[in-house]
Scaffold this motif. Structure first.
Motif, mmCIF file in Angstrom:
data_model
loop_
_atom_site.group_PDB
_atom_site.id
_atom_site.type_symbol
_atom_site.label_atom_id
_atom_site.label_comp_id
_atom_site.label_asym_id
_atom_site.label_seq_id
_atom_site.Cartn_x
_atom_site.Cartn_y
_atom_site.Cartn_z
ATOM 1 N N GLN A 17 0.860 -1.192 0.000
ATOM 2 C CA GLN A 17 0.000 0.000 0.000
ATOM 3 C C GLN A 17 0.893 1.237 0.000
ATOM 4 O O GLN A 17 1.756 1.376 0.866
ATOM 5 N N ARG A 18 0.650 2.150 -0.950
ATOM 6 C CA ARG A 18 1.494 3.344 -1.055
ATOM 7 C C ARG A 18 1.333 4.231 0.176
ATOM 8 O O ARG A 18 0.224 4.557 0.579
ATOM 9 N N VAL A 19 2.470 4.578 0.780
ATOM 10 C CA VAL A 19 2.481 5.455 1.952
ATOM 11 C C VAL A 19 2.801 6.884 1.532
ATOM 12 O O VAL A 19 2.176 7.838 1.954
ATOM 13 N N GLY A 20 3.799 7.034 0.660
ATOM 14 C CA GLY A 20 4.205 8.361 0.209
ATOM 15 C C GLY A 20 5.626 8.344 -0.312
ATOM 16 O O GLY A 20 6.203 7.295 -0.556
ATOM 17 N N THR A 21 6.189 9.543 -0.445
ATOM 18 C CA THR A 21 7.531 9.702 -0.989
ATOM 19 C C THR A 21 8.484 10.128 0.122
ATOM 20 O O THR A 21 8.117 10.952 0.971
ATOM 21 N N VAL A 22 9.687 9.585 0.104
ATOM 22 C CA VAL A 22 10.699 9.958 1.096
ATOM 23 C C VAL A 22 11.123 11.405 0.839
ATOM 24 O O VAL A 22 11.554 11.746 -0.257
ATOM 25 N N THR A 23 10.969 12.249 1.866
ATOM 26 C CA THR A 23 11.287 13.665 1.740
ATOM 27 C C THR A 23 12.572 14.043 2.465
ATOM 28 O O THR A 23 13.078 15.150 2.308
ATOM 29 N N GLY A 24 13.095 13.132 3.265
ATOM 30 C CA GLY A 24 14.328 13.418 3.990
ATOM 31 C C GLY A 24 14.807 12.181 4.719
ATOM 32 O O GLY A 24 14.133 11.161 4.742
ATOM 33 N N ASP A 25 16.017 12.302 5.293
ATOM 34 C CA ASP A 25 16.530 11.187 6.075
ATOM 35 C C ASP A 25 17.263 11.711 7.301
ATOM 36 O O ASP A 25 17.610 12.875 7.382
ATOM 37 N N GLU A 26 17.448 10.825 8.251
ATOM 38 C CA GLU A 26 18.067 11.169 9.529
ATOM 39 C C GLU A 26 18.998 10.016 9.897
ATOM 40 O O GLU A 26 18.546 8.966 10.348
ATOM 41 N N PRO A 27 20.304 10.190 9.639
ATOM 42 C CA PRO A 27 21.238 9.100 9.922
ATOM 43 C C PRO A 27 21.573 8.991 11.406
ATOM 44 O O PRO A 27 22.687 9.251 11.835
ATOM 45 N N ILE A 28 20.579 8.628 12.205
ATOM 46 C CA ILE A 28 20.786 8.443 13.641
ATOM 47 C C ILE A 28 21.685 7.217 13.820
ATOM 48 O O ILE A 28 21.409 6.174 13.231
ATOM 49 N N PRO A 29 22.748 7.319 14.610
ATOM 50 C CA PRO A 29 23.652 6.174 14.783
ATOM 51 C C PRO A 29 22.894 4.923 15.223
ATOM 52 O O PRO A 29 22.148 4.948 16.197
ATOM 53 N N GLY A 30 23.078 3.853 14.475
ATOM 54 C CA GLY A 30 22.447 2.590 14.813
ATOM 55 C C GLY A 30 20.983 2.490 14.431
ATOM 56 O O GLY A 30 20.361 1.463 14.628
ATOM 57 N N ASN A 31 20.412 3.576 13.898
ATOM 58 C CA ASN A 31 18.991 3.551 13.551
ATOM 59 C C ASN A 31 18.697 4.571 12.459
ATOM 60 O O ASN A 31 18.115 5.615 12.725
ATOM 61 N N TYR A 32 19.112 4.278 11.246
ATOM 62 C CA TYR A 32 18.884 5.165 10.104
ATOM 63 C C TYR A 32 17.379 5.335 9.903
ATOM 64 O O TYR A 32 16.630 4.365 9.906
ATOM 65 N N CYS A 33 16.930 6.572 9.783
ATOM 66 C CA CYS A 33 15.504 6.859 9.638
ATOM 67 C C CYS A 33 15.242 7.650 8.365
ATOM 68 O O CYS A 33 16.093 8.403 7.911
ATOM 69 N N ILE A 34 14.045 7.461 7.808
ATOM 70 C CA ILE A 34 13.612 8.247 6.662
ATOM 71 C C ILE A 34 12.370 9.032 7.059
ATOM 72 O O ILE A 34 11.661 8.654 7.998
ATOM 73 N N TYR A 35 12.128 10.123 6.350
ATOM 74 C CA TYR A 35 10.916 10.913 6.554
ATOM 75 C C TYR A 35 10.007 10.746 5.357
ATOM 76 O O TYR A 35 10.452 10.848 4.217
ATOM 77 N N VAL A 36 8.741 10.483 5.628
ATOM 78 C CA VAL A 36 7.703 10.492 4.597
ATOM 79 C C VAL A 36 6.771 11.601 5.061
ATOM 80 O O VAL A 36 6.015 11.433 6.013
ATOM 81 N N GLY A 37 6.905 12.776 4.422
ATOM 82 C CA GLY A 37 6.207 13.956 4.927
ATOM 83 C C GLY A 37 6.785 14.308 6.290
ATOM 84 O O GLY A 37 7.984 14.429 6.440
ATOM 85 N N GLU A 38 5.916 14.411 7.299
ATOM 86 C CA GLU A 38 6.360 14.755 8.656
ATOM 87 C C GLU A 38 6.656 13.517 9.490
ATOM 88 O O GLU A 38 7.078 13.632 10.636
#
Length: 67
Positions: A17-38
Motif C-alpha cells: 500500500q502506497r504510503v508516500g515519498t521519502v522527503t528526507g533522512d536522519e542518519p541516527i547512529p544505529g537507527n537510520y531513519c527516513i521521513y515520509v512527509g512529517e
C-alpha cells in the motif's frame, strides 16, 4: 559515511500500500531513519520487505500506527 544510500525521492509502500515519498533522512547512529512527509520511519532491517533501486521503491512491513 559518504557511501550511505539516499532514499530521498523513493516511493514507500507498507506491504504494497502506497504510503508516500521519502522527503528526507536522519542518519541516527544505529537507527537510520527516513521521513515520509512529517513522519519519521526507522529503516530497520526487520521492516524491509524489498528495495528496488531501479524503480526507487521501498516496500516495508511497518508496525501498526507508525504513520
Amino acid at each position: 559515511d559518504e557511501e550511505e544510500e539516499s532514499f530521498i525521492g523513493w516511493t514507500v509502500f507498507d506491504r504494497g500500500q502506497r504510503v508516500g515519498t521519502v522527503t528526507g533522512d536522519e542518519p541516527i547512529p544505529g537507527n537510520y531513519c527516513i521521513y515520509v512527509g512529517e513522519v519519521m520511519i526507522p529503516l530497520h532491517e526487520d521492516f524491509i520487505i524489498s528495495a528496488d533501486p531501479e524503480k526507487q521503491e521501498l516496500n516495508l512491513d511497518l508496525p501498526a500506527g507508525l504513520y
